[in-house]
Design a protein around this motif. Structure first.
Motif, short mmCIF file in Angstrom:
data_model
loop_
_atom_site.label_atom_id
_atom_site.label_comp_id
_atom_site.label_asym_id
_atom_site.label_seq_id
_atom_site.Cartn_x
_atom_site.Cartn_y
_atom_site.Cartn_z
N UNK A 32 0.81 -1.21 0.00
CA UNK A 32 0.00 0.00 0.00
C UNK A 32 0.85 1.26 0.00
N UNK A 33 2.18 1.11 -0.09
CA UNK A 33 3.09 2.26 -0.15
C UNK A 33 4.02 2.07 -1.35
N UNK A 34 4.39 3.18 -1.94
CA UNK A 34 5.37 3.10 -3.01
C UNK A 34 6.76 3.03 -2.38
N UNK A 35 7.72 2.69 -3.18
CA UNK A 35 9.08 2.57 -2.65
C UNK A 35 9.63 3.93 -2.21
N UNK A 36 9.26 5.00 -2.89
CA UNK A 36 9.75 6.33 -2.49
C UNK A 36 9.13 6.76 -1.17
N UNK A 37 7.84 6.44 -0.96
CA UNK A 37 7.21 6.76 0.32
C UNK A 37 7.85 5.97 1.45
N UNK A 38 8.16 4.72 1.19
CA UNK A 38 8.80 3.88 2.19
C UNK A 38 10.19 4.42 2.54
N UNK A 39 10.95 4.82 1.53
CA UNK A 39 12.27 5.37 1.78
C UNK A 39 12.19 6.70 2.53
N UNK A 40 11.20 7.54 2.18
CA UNK A 40 11.04 8.81 2.89
C UNK A 40 10.71 8.57 4.37
N UNK A 41 9.83 7.62 4.63
CA UNK A 41 9.47 7.32 6.02
C UNK A 41 10.67 6.76 6.77
N UNK A 42 11.42 5.89 6.13
CA UNK A 42 12.62 5.33 6.74
C UNK A 42 13.62 6.43 7.07
N UNK A 43 13.84 7.33 6.15
CA UNK A 43 14.80 8.42 6.36
C UNK A 43 14.35 9.35 7.48
N UNK A 44 13.05 9.65 7.54
CA UNK A 44 12.53 10.51 8.61
C UNK A 44 12.71 9.84 9.98
N UNK A 45 12.42 8.54 10.05
CA UNK A 45 12.61 7.81 11.31
C UNK A 45 14.07 7.77 11.71
N UNK A 46 14.95 7.58 10.74
CA UNK A 46 16.38 7.53 11.03
C UNK A 46 16.89 8.87 11.55
N UNK A 47 16.44 9.97 10.94
CA UNK A 47 16.87 11.29 11.39
C UNK A 47 16.32 11.60 12.78
N UNK A 48 15.08 11.20 13.05
CA UNK A 48 14.50 11.44 14.37
C UNK A 48 15.27 10.66 15.44
N UNK A 49 15.62 9.42 15.13
CA UNK A 49 16.37 8.62 16.09
C UNK A 49 17.77 9.19 16.30
#
Length: 188
Positions: free
Chosen positions: A49-66
């Motif tokens: 239900x997510x595109x690969x770019x959305x998944x990468x954006x979410x991953x990057x946002x989580x990584x920066x927050x952590x």
């Protein structure tokens, strides 16, 4: 000679694996005929239900927050260690903005013996102290959300009409003015 022995051992293992598979098929074939399952299982269906770019954006946002969370913890711990090991004159010049407000208030109310115990504890125990958990450092009061490091014998009333920050400063100054400040936590 060694090569011939290695080839013989490899052939023996290949034959034994083949014999094991043949025996397994012989034993399980009646059950497969009765219960089915002789063919390959169909692949499960999956539609993302997510595109690969959305998944990468979410991953990057989580990584920066952590990463920012870990960096702020490290900054706070470094500041606390620097404050605890410094002299009284050096403590007056240390910027405590990297430390949470409730921990900052507790840190400002601590005496030299408590600061010495906190500095000797190490970064992992300082992190648990900063988080307000049970830190296990003997002689160091726990960080509380109210800002008071220990129960006060008489209720302290702040002056009426002051802001929250002024009330905190007033409590710290009142607490520091006590001559028997934190005697139950003294090490020596």
């Amino acid at each position: 000679m060694l090569k011939a022995i290695a080839n013989t051992i490899a052939k023996f293992f290949k034959v034994s694996v083949g014999a094991l598979r043949w025996t397994e098929n012989l034993v399980f074939s009646p059950f497969r005929a009765i219960f089915g399952g002789g063919g390959a299982m169909p692949s499960p269906e999956f539609t993302p239900n997510m595109t690969s770019t959305e998944l990468l954006d979410e991953y990057e946002a989580n990584r920066q927050a952590q990463a920012s969370l870990q960096r702020s913890d490290r900054d706070g711990i470094e500041t606390i260690m620097k404050y605890a090991t410094g002299s009284a004159a050096a403590r007056a010049t240390i910027d405590l903005s990297a430390v949470r407000s409730d921990a900052r208030l507790t840190l400002l109310t601590m005496d030299d013996h408590e600061l010495k115990a906190l500095a000797a504890a190490g970064p992992s125990k300082v992190r648990t102290w900063l988080e307000g958990k049970d830190h296990g450092i003997f002689g160091v009061p726990a960080v509380t959300t109210t800002g008071l490091t220990k129960p006060v014998s008489a209720p302290v009333q702040t002056p009426a009409g002051t802001t929250h920050q002024q009330q905190m400063v007033w409590r710290v100054q009142a607490h520091l003015g006590k001559p028997d400040n934190s005697k139950e936590f003294r090490l020596a």
